[in-house]
Write a protein that holds these residues in place. Structure first.
Motif: not given
Length: 329
Positions: A283-285, A288-289, A306-311
């Motif tokens: 996953t993208i999450e 990012l971790e 994919w849901e675009k992550p909030q950065l």
């Protein structure tokens, strides 16, 4: 037919033509794996797509757990590869782990039946307009002076940590393949075929890491260390996610050195996300971790929506979407 339709057909045809397939035939060390329940085992062939631009190179991995050059042919798996092959495609040929096993449905002999099967793969690839690339088998992590009895690598998946071999390990990696690592080179030389010495590459990797650090490449986990194998495991043959990607990256470099044309499609991203388990993260999450978002970082995303992550404003992450991957708007 309108001019617009013709233009679209031409564009589609040209797009299809520019994609070259790299087929992989082999055994469990390269195969795609079941990722359900958080399983961590991976084959290096499963990870190879991450290291070549998917807009131009498609990796089609046909390697299967437990197969030898003989059983791969006998089960009709090679015929299925030939049916899909088109001129200009590549075929990576890597067997040996199971050819050396005693079972009659898998066993071959180097210098005779093993060489014959390897030559068949080379010859028939060329007959279909493909380009064969021979690889010998990757090493087992064997630091024992005398290799433990092993009549089937597939049994390693049903063992626990306490079932592992209790022999004392030394500092030197010891070969377990004998002439099965030599035969592919011999066949490649006789047939003027591309050859990548995967055995030497992985030997240098494991020996360089040493007895303890090399465990991190494999399905080697203490009890309660990895949730998917709560009782632990001592598997010196099969790779985990990290190991598969380390090996795939090294073999991608070697492929580009042996076939320079491939080097224009070699890619290097900080991490790859893929729901099928080909990437470093699912996953993208998760990706990012595992990165420092405040430093420049490029994340490759293979396929799917994919849901675009909030950065945050300080984030310096770039996403590269491949295989039709896209963020939902």
């Amino acid at each position: 037919m309108s001019l617009v339709t013709v233009a679209l057909l031409v564009l589609t045809a040209s797009t299809e033509q520019k994609v070259t397939t790299i087929f992989i035939i082999g055994d469990s060390t390269a195969a795609n794996k079941d990722i359900s329940g958080g399983k961590q085992e991976r084959g290096w062939g499963m990870a190879l797509q991450c290291y070549f631009d998917a807009d131009f190179i498609h990796v089609d991995n046909h390697a299967v757990n437990g197969r030898s050059s003989k059983s791969f042919i006998d089960e009709g798996r090679w015929d299925k590869v030939l049916e899909k092959m088109k001129p200009g495609d590549y075929v990576i040929i890597q067997f040996g782990h199971n050819d050396e096993k005693p079972k009659a449905d898998r066993h071959t002999d180097p210098g005779s039946t093993f060489d014959y099967n390897l030559a068949k793969f080379v010859r028939e690839t060329r007959e279909h307009g493909g380009i064969p690339i021979m690889m010998n088998c990757v090493v087992r992590r064997n630091f024992f002076v005398v290799a433990p009895e092993n009549d089937d690598d597939e049994k390693l998946r049903t063992t626990t940590f306490t079932d592992g071999v209790k022999m004392i390990e030394g500092d030197t990696l010891i070969d377990t393949h004998g002439l099965y690592r030599v035969a592919p080179r011999d066949v490649a030389q006789r047939m003027n075929c591309h050859f990548v010495d995967a055995n030497q590459i992985t030997h240098d990797l494991e020996q360089g890491l040493g007895t303890e650090a090399s465990k991190k490449l494999h399905m080697w986990f203490l009890p309660d260390e990895e949730p998917s194998v709560p009782k632990g495991r001592q598997d010196n043959t099969h790779y985990n996610v990290y190991g598969a990607h380390v090996v795939a990256s090294l073999l991608a470099d070697a492929l580009c050195e042996e076939v320079p044309l491939l080097s224009r499609y070699r890619v290097r991203y900080d991490i790859t996300v893929d729901r099928q388990g080909r990437g470093d993260a699912l996953t993208i999450e998760e990706a990012l971790e595992r990165v420092d978002v405040t430093k420049p970082c490029v994340i490759q995303v293979l396929g799917g929506e994919w849901e675009k992550p909030q950065l945050g404003r300080k984030a310096k992450v770039e996403f590269v979407m491949k295989e039709g991957g896209a963020f939902l708007e």
